[in-house]
Design a protein around this motif. Structure first.
Motif, PDB file in Angstrom:
ATOM      1  N   LEU A   1       0.859  -1.187   0.000  1.00  0.00           N
ATOM      2  CA  LEU A   1       0.000   0.000   0.000  1.00  0.00           C
ATOM      3  C   LEU A   1       0.893   1.235   0.000  1.00  0.00           C
ATOM      4  CD1 LEU A   1      -2.453  -1.248   2.779  1.00  0.00           C
ATOM      5  CD2 LEU A   1      -2.821  -1.356   0.306  1.00  0.00           C
ATOM      6  N   THR A   2       0.969   1.906  -1.115  1.00  0.00           N
ATOM      7  CA  THR A   2       1.933   2.995  -1.263  1.00  0.00           C
ATOM      8  C   THR A   2       1.558   4.244  -0.481  1.00  0.00           C
ATOM      9  OG1 THR A   2       0.785   3.700  -3.268  1.00  0.00           O
ATOM     10  CG2 THR A   2       2.652   2.196  -3.532  1.00  0.00           C
ATOM     11  N   ASP A   3       0.263   4.467  -0.226  1.00  0.00           N
ATOM     12  CA  ASP A   3      -0.175   5.696   0.445  1.00  0.00           C
ATOM     13  C   ASP A   3      -0.320   5.537   1.956  1.00  0.00           C
ATOM     14  OD1 ASP A   3      -0.338   7.031  -1.990  1.00  0.00           O
ATOM     15  OD2 ASP A   3      -2.408   6.400  -2.331  1.00  0.00           O
ATOM     16  N   LEU A   4      -0.047   4.359   2.489  1.00  0.00           N
ATOM     17  CA  LEU A   4      -0.271   4.095   3.908  1.00  0.00           C
ATOM     18  C   LEU A   4       0.606   4.992   4.780  1.00  0.00           C
ATOM     19  CD1 LEU A   4      -2.079   2.108   5.510  1.00  0.00           C
ATOM     20  CD2 LEU A   4      -0.066   0.651   5.762  1.00  0.00           C
ATOM     21  N   ARG A   5      -0.028   5.635   5.781  1.00  0.00           N
ATOM     22  CA  ARG A   5       0.697   6.504   6.708  1.00  0.00           C
ATOM     23  C   ARG A   5       0.515   6.063   8.168  1.00  0.00           C
ATOM     24  NH1 ARG A   5       2.646   7.196   2.738  1.00  0.00           N
ATOM     25  NH2 ARG A   5       2.940   9.080   1.472  1.00  0.00           N
ATOM     26  N   VAL A   6      -0.614   5.437   8.490  1.00  0.00           N
ATOM     27  CA  VAL A   6      -0.897   4.986   9.853  1.00  0.00           C
ATOM     28  C   VAL A   6      -1.207   3.499   9.813  1.00  0.00           C
ATOM     29  CG1 VAL A   6      -2.458   5.177  11.825  1.00  0.00           C
ATOM     30  CG2 VAL A   6      -1.771   7.245  10.584  1.00  0.00           C
ATOM     31  N   LEU A   7      -0.480   2.719  10.599  1.00  0.00           N
ATOM     32  CA  LEU A   7      -0.677   1.266  10.659  1.00  0.00           C
ATOM     33  C   LEU A   7      -0.731   0.836  12.113  1.00  0.00           C
ATOM     34  CD1 LEU A   7      -0.850  -1.516   9.289  1.00  0.00           C
ATOM     35  CD2 LEU A   7       1.649  -1.597   9.349  1.00  0.00           C
ATOM     36  N   ASP A   8      -1.889   0.343  12.540  1.00  0.00           N
ATOM     37  CA  ASP A   8      -2.053  -0.140  13.917  1.00  0.00           C
ATOM     38  C   ASP A   8      -2.671  -1.529  13.868  1.00  0.00           C
ATOM     39  OD1 ASP A   8      -2.446  -0.585  16.597  1.00  0.00           O
ATOM     40  OD2 ASP A   8      -3.332   1.378  17.013  1.00  0.00           O
ATOM     41  N   LEU A   9      -1.840  -2.548  14.102  1.00  0.00           N
ATOM     42  CA  LEU A   9      -2.279  -3.953  14.113  1.00  0.00           C
ATOM     43  C   LEU A   9      -2.203  -4.541  15.521  1.00  0.00           C
ATOM     44  CD1 LEU A   9      -0.341  -5.203  10.948  1.00  0.00           C
ATOM     45  CD2 LEU A   9      -2.645  -4.244  11.061  1.00  0.00           C
ATOM     46  N   SER A  10      -2.067  -3.706  16.531  1.00  0.00           N
ATOM     47  CA  SER A  10      -1.749  -4.173  17.879  1.00  0.00           C
ATOM     48  C   SER A  10      -2.852  -5.024  18.487  1.00  0.00           C
ATOM     49  CB  SER A  10      -1.468  -2.969  18.789  1.00  0.00           C
ATOM     50  OG  SER A  10      -2.560  -2.081  18.821  1.00  0.00           O
ATOM     51  N   SER A  11      -2.423  -5.901  19.402  1.00  0.00           N
ATOM     52  CA  SER A  11      -3.319  -6.750  20.201  1.00  0.00           C
ATOM     53  C   SER A  11      -4.224  -7.604  19.333  1.00  0.00           C
ATOM     54  CB  SER A  11      -4.147  -5.883  21.171  1.00  0.00           C
ATOM     55  OG  SER A  11      -3.322  -5.180  22.051  1.00  0.00           O
TER      56      SER A  11
ATOM     57  N   PHE B   1       5.602   2.019   1.370  1.00  0.00           N
ATOM     58  CA  PHE B   1       5.001   3.129   2.095  1.00  0.00           C
ATOM     59  C   PHE B   1       6.023   3.792   3.008  1.00  0.00           C
ATOM     60  CE2 PHE B   1       3.769  -0.914   4.248  1.00  0.00           C
ATOM     61  CZ  PHE B   1       4.585  -0.813   5.363  1.00  0.00           C
ATOM     62  N   GLN B   2       5.687   4.992   3.477  1.00  0.00           N
ATOM     63  CA  GLN B   2       6.455   5.700   4.491  1.00  0.00           C
ATOM     64  C   GLN B   2       5.495   6.046   5.631  1.00  0.00           C
ATOM     65  OE1 GLN B   2       9.704   6.629   5.075  1.00  0.00           O
ATOM     66  NE2 GLN B   2      10.224   5.218   3.392  1.00  0.00           N
ATOM     67  N   LEU B   3       5.583   5.287   6.700  1.00  0.00           N
ATOM     68  CA  LEU B   3       4.646   5.442   7.800  1.00  0.00           C
ATOM     69  C   LEU B   3       5.023   6.623   8.689  1.00  0.00           C
ATOM     70  CD1 LEU B   3       4.248   1.713   8.908  1.00  0.00           C
ATOM     71  CD2 LEU B   3       2.656   3.043   7.529  1.00  0.00           C
ATOM     72  N   GLU B   4       3.975   7.214   9.282  1.00  0.00           N
ATOM     73  CA  GLU B   4       4.147   8.220  10.325  1.00  0.00           C
ATOM     74  C   GLU B   4       3.818   7.651  11.702  1.00  0.00           C
ATOM     75  OE1 GLU B   4       1.685  11.491   9.260  1.00  0.00           O
ATOM     76  OE2 GLU B   4       2.610  11.766   7.288  1.00  0.00           O
ATOM     77  N   PHE B   5       2.952   6.631  11.728  1.00  0.00           N
ATOM     78  CA  PHE B   5       2.488   6.017  12.986  1.00  0.00           C
ATOM     79  C   PHE B   5       2.490   4.513  12.787  1.00  0.00           C
ATOM     80  CE2 PHE B   5      -0.565   4.105  15.755  1.00  0.00           C
ATOM     81  CZ  PHE B   5      -0.717   4.908  16.869  1.00  0.00           C
ATOM     82  N   ILE B   6       3.157   3.793  13.696  1.00  0.00           N
ATOM     83  CA  ILE B   6       3.132   2.337  13.625  1.00  0.00           C
ATOM     84  C   ILE B   6       2.986   1.767  15.029  1.00  0.00           C
ATOM     85  CG2 ILE B   6       5.671   2.164  13.672  1.00  0.00           C
ATOM     86  CD1 ILE B   6       5.319  -0.351  11.903  1.00  0.00           C
ATOM     87  N   SER B   7       2.023   0.878  15.211  1.00  0.00           N
ATOM     88  CA  SER B   7       1.832   0.176  16.478  1.00  0.00           C
ATOM     89  C   SER B   7       1.617  -1.300  16.176  1.00  0.00           C
ATOM     90  CB  SER B   7       0.628   0.750  17.236  1.00  0.00           C
ATOM     91  OG  SER B   7       0.447   0.063  18.460  1.00  0.00           O
ATOM     92  N   LEU B   8       2.566  -2.119  16.612  1.00  0.00           N
ATOM     93  CA  LEU B   8       2.523  -3.566  16.369  1.00  0.00           C
ATOM     94  C   LEU B   8       2.541  -4.327  17.687  1.00  0.00           C
ATOM     95  CD1 LEU B   8       5.086  -3.734  13.418  1.00  0.00           C
ATOM     96  CD2 LEU B   8       2.596  -3.475  13.298  1.00  0.00           C
ATOM     97  N   GLN B   9       2.000  -3.742  18.726  1.00  0.00           N
ATOM     98  CA  GLN B   9       1.994  -4.373  20.048  1.00  0.00           C
ATOM     99  C   GLN B   9       1.384  -5.771  19.988  1.00  0.00           C
ATOM    100  OE1 GLN B   9      -0.893  -3.728  23.665  1.00  0.00           O
ATOM    101  NE2 GLN B   9       0.505  -2.002  23.600  1.00  0.00           N
ATOM    102  N   SER B  10       2.086  -6.727  20.592  1.00  0.00           N
ATOM    103  CA  SER B  10       1.632  -8.126  20.710  1.00  0.00           C
ATOM    104  C   SER B  10       1.589  -8.858  19.377  1.00  0.00           C
ATOM    105  CB  SER B  10       0.258  -8.200  21.385  1.00  0.00           C
ATOM    106  OG  SER B  10       0.296  -7.623  22.665  1.00  0.00           O
ATOM    107  N   CYS B  11       2.181  -8.318  18.337  1.00  0.00           N
ATOM    108  CA  CYS B  11       2.276  -9.049  17.074  1.00  0.00           C
ATOM    109  C   CYS B  11       3.519  -9.934  17.081  1.00  0.00           C
ATOM    110  CB  CYS B  11       2.344  -8.076  15.892  1.00  0.00           C
ATOM    111  SG  CYS B  11       0.826  -7.147  15.606  1.00  0.00           S
TER     112      CYS B  11
END
Length: 895
Positions: A363-373, A388-398
């Protein structure tokens, strides 16, 4: 022919002159309207700082527009000028106003002036965020040409009915967000009269009615934008909304206490571009609800109770997708890979399980990715280069694997990084610590990282850092004064905390510091004078020693202070009484001594948790502790306290169920609870006075603490009976009265404590039969041993037929109590008599001397009286002395 040519030439000259005049002639405003504007702007306190009205022609002034033909002022736009003052009546001299925008001007709580209804030509009126207060005037309904009306604000305006709005047939945009409309029950019917209305915003209006059936003649067919968020509907979404408003492009019903299932026609709104149903109690399956919504670009269904799988086909135009905090499950990839325009993807805190591949995240336009829990497993190559170039990433518990994810190195725009609880071990690579200056939030907590942490003084933008629950060691890192939250708890950091003092400079931003459960040692330096922003400080479970520094008391905004399990000694500094916002004070398991200070109850009256256990405090429990009306956890155990429990204990309002209970429901402390800190505090109200030298009777007043769940008075010297009305503590779960000198029988109603899980009355002098029935049948003999006069199951001693004769008659104790109470009352009466006598004597004595000082004749008479009395005493004494001498002479004469 010549005449025609001459006329043509004249016409060309006239037209050319007209065009020239249009280009060069300047429209001048009317002098009276210019004066009106000047007078109006002079009504503001700070107008000179914001306005540049210096030109002679007011039509050229900032925010002013005139009619090109007449020169009348038709537009006055003062928005965002930050003016403060009054809405002057001089504005009435602008009768041709069509557009009036006063948004964000501070009118200092005044009422909306009635004369606004005099502007009959108004088509646009914006009074949003103007600090007007009170009832909206109904005569606004006289503005029949109005097309735009915005009265939104900060909950200071109200309206009891919207009937006044019915004549505004030309209205296209209506925004009453923040206006109290609780009493406007027929709002839907009244607004429906606005046949041209296309945008309606009623957010946070305290609406409680959302009719399930459409009122008669209500169509709403012209509405394109509808915002009813932040209300109190407490109902399901009415199905008519999806039938009647099929042309909606924007629908916001978030945080409106909606519940129930999504109507079946939910997916028929094919024109919808923005849909926000977040933070409600909606439920159901979304598997087919969104397939027909082909225009949808924004979808927020977070914080509901939706279940099932995500639809296999989602609107391809989606840019924002948030379905976090639901109960959805199954794979995710088949639904996401087709969303090529996706910018925000948040599926946190669900039950999804899937393998995250490189194709999944193409996904080339992705900026926020939260897959946590969730249960996601990353299956990407070590050389993966995301598009993509993310600004926000949360991968807690992945599942990211055992090694640090190398692909994060390609993300140059990150500001928020959370890879906590992913079971990564080893060292954090050097390239990660050299992160971009854009990063302001890093969370690496609950992993197995080891090694030393570098200094962060150069990372001026880093404001939140959480490295807790790892194996980091070495000295504490330097950090920037811009740091707001620093959590290094449960690691192996050692050395002193002197580096913290170096960062606590003037104007620092630190609000939460948690260094607990490390190996820090040495004295706690007196360097806290600049910690004005600190709201939480936890230094517990270290090896700190010495006195608690006085400057800790300068932390006036602190919510919780935890210094437990260290080696602090001597007294608690009196400067702590300045911490008036304190909710939690835990200095347990130290070597503090002296008396428990009175100011704990006098100054820290917002305390909710107070733990002073396992110290060396002595003396009595101060009665001022009863002033802690919000207290619901009190632990004074394992000290050397003596005396009795203050009878005013029933003043602890929260423990009696009368208080508001815990107040940390949002913000800093709510976030901090995630780290497992005293999570039980939401559920238990506790008093623990065990292992002291307390004596006397357990006061009956303690049974007024009906919200108490745990009471521990063990290992003391209490005498007398178990409080008779202990059954009033209905939700008590833990009761320990062991190792005392209690006597008499169990109160007969004690079996009504149906929530009891633990009872221990061992090693006392109780008599009679062990309570039977309900939960008391589940307690073992260890709860009662050491009471030789107790009998009945589960004890081996069987109760005899004459058990009543064997029991100690506790009525004697009652009579003794009455006698002691009578003696106490007699003593009080006698004490009152002596007090009255002393007061009377002093008052009379003072009046006597004041009179002598003020009245001259009385003063002379008094002195003569004293002189006469002195003469008489002298003569009497002289005569008596001579007689005594004469008698002595006669006695000594020879015969």
């Amino acid at each position: 022919m010549e005449s025609v040519a001459i006329l043509s030439l004249l016409l060309v000259v006239v037209i050319s002159y007209g065009f020239s005049c249009v280009q060069t002639c300047e429209i001048h405003c009317i002098e009276s309207e210019k004066n009106a504007l000047i007078k109006f702007i002079q009504g503001f306190k700070n107008s000179s700082q914001n306005m540049l009205w210096l030109d002679e022609n007011c039509c050229q002034w900032k925010g002013v527009k005139c009619d090109n033909k007449t020169g009348h002022v038709i537009t006055l736009d003062l928005q965002n000028q930050f003016l403060q003052g009054e809405f002057g009546i001089s504005l009435l001299d602008l009768p041709h106003l069509v557009h009036l925008d006063m948004s964000q001007i501070d009118f200092q709580g005044a009422h909306i002036p009635d004369f606004i209804s005099s502007f009959k030509n108004l088509e646009y009126l914006d009074l949003s965020k103007t600090n007007f207060r009170g009832e909206i005037p109904e005569n606004l309904g006289n503005l029949s040409r109005l097309q735009f009306l915005d009265l939104s604000g900060y909950y200071s305006l109200s309206v009891s009915s919207l009937k006044w709005i019915q004549p505004l047939f030309s209205m296209k945009t209506l925004d009453l967000s923040g206006v109290n409309m609780r009493s406007a029950e027929n709002w839907l019917h009244d607004i429906n009269m606005l046949s041209s209305l296309s945008e309606l915003r009623l957010s946070a209006c305290q609406l409680t009615t959302f009719p399930e059936l459409l009122p008669i003649n209500v169509s709403f067919t012209s509405i394109r934008i509808l915002d009813l968020s932040l209300n109190y509907f407490d109902t399901s979404i009415p199905s008519w909304l999806f039938h009647t408003c099929q042309d909606l492009v924007y629908l916001n019903l978030s945080r409106s206490q909606l519940d129930g299932l999504i109507p079946n026609d939910f997916g028929n709104m094919s024109s919808l571009r923005v849909l926000d149903l977040s933070e409600n109690s909606l439920k159901g399956n979304l598997s087919h609800s969104c397939e027909k919504m082909s225009s949808l670009s924004f979808l927020d269904l977070s914080r509901n109770s939706f279940t099932g799988y995500l639809p296999p086909t989602l609107p391809s135009k989606l840019k924002y997708l948030d379905i976090s905090d639901n109960k959805m499950e199954g794979p995710l990839g088949r639904s996401i890979t087709q969303l090529k325009q996706l910018v925000v993807l948040n599926v946190a805190r669900n039950f999804f399980n899937d393998s995250i591949t490189e194709h999944f995240l193409n996904l080339t336009d992705l900026r926020v990715l939260d897959l946590s829990s969730n249960s996601f497993i990353f299956n990407v190559s070590a050389t993966w280069m995301p598009r993509f170039q993310l600004e926000f990433i949360s991968l807690q518990s992945c599942g990211l694997g055992a090694r640090f994810p190398q692909w994060l190195q390609t993300q140059k725009e990150l500001s928020f990084i959370d890879i906590s609880r992913v079971n990564i071990s080893g060292h954090v690579p050097d390239w990660f610590w050299n992160f971009s200056a854009k990063v302001n939030h890093i969370d690496l907590s609950h992993n197995y990282f080891r090694g030393q942490v570098p200094d962060f003084t150069e990372r001026v933008h880093l404001t939140i850092l959480d490295l807790s629950d790892n194996n980091f060691h070495g000295p504490l890192p330097h950090f920037s004064p811009n740091m707001m939250t620093l959590i290094l708890a449960r690691n192996s950091f050692n050395g002193t905390i002197a580096l913290v003092c170096e960062s606590l400079v003037m104007n620092n931003s630190l609000s939460l510091l948690d260094l607990s459960s490390n190996s820090l040692s040495g004295q706690l330096l007196d360097c806290w004078r600049y910690g004005k922003n600190l709201q939480g400080l936890n230094l517990g479970h270290n090896d700190l020693s010495g006195e608690i520094p006085r400057s800790i008391g300068d932390l006036a905004n602190l919510f919780f202070l935890q210094l437990q399990n260290n080696k602090f000694s001597k007294n608690m500094p009196s400067s702590l009484k300045n911490m008036s916002a304190l909710k939690i004070l835990d200095v347990s398991e130290n070597s503090l001594s002296g008396k428990i200070p009175n100011w704990l109850g006098e100054s820290l009256n917002t305390l909710e948790i107070l733990k002073l256990s396992e110290n060396m405090f002595d003396g009595t429990i101060p009665w001022e502790i009863c002033q802690l009306k919000y207290l619901y956890f009190l632990d004074l155990s394992s000290n050397a306290l003596s005396g009795v429990i203050p009878r005013c204990v029933d003043n602890l309002r929260t423990m009696s169920g009368e208080g508001e209970g815990p107040s940390f429901t949002h913000g800093l402390y709510a976030d901090y609870r995630v780290h497992g800190y005293v999570f039980f505090r939401w559920f238990y109200r506790v008093i623990d006075l065990s292992d002291n030298h307390l004596s006397g009777k357990i006061p009956e007043e303690i049974t007024s603490l009906t919200a108490l769940t745990s009471l521990n008075l063990s290992w003391n010297h209490f005498t007398g009976a178990i409080p008779r009305y202990i059954h009033k503590m209905q939700i008590l779960e833990f009761l320990d009265l062991s190792m005392n000198k209690l006597s008499c029988t169990f109160p007969p109603d004690i079996i009504q404590l149906r929530f009891l899980e633990v009872v221990n009355v061992s090693f006392n002098d109780l008599t009679g039969e062990v309570p039977l029935g309900k939960q008391f049948d589940t307690f073992e003999s260890s709860s009662y041993i050491g009471n030789p006069n107790l009998c009945g199951a589960p004890l081996s001693r069987v109760c005899s037929d004459n058990i009543q004769e064997d029991m100690i008659d506790c009525s004697i104790n009652k009579n003794q109590e009455v006698h002691e109470q009578g003696e106490s009352n007699n003593w009080l009466e006698e004490y009152s008599f002596y007090i009255s006598m002393v007061i009377g004597f002093n008052t009379g004595f003072l009046l006597f001397w004041v009179t002598l000082l003020l009245k001259k004749s009385w003063r002379y008479a008094y002195m003569r009286c004293l002189e006469n009395m002195g003469n008489k005493i002298y003569v009497f004494a002289a005569i008596r002395w001579r007689k005594f001498q004469a008698a002595k002479t006669v006695t000594n004469c020879p015969n």
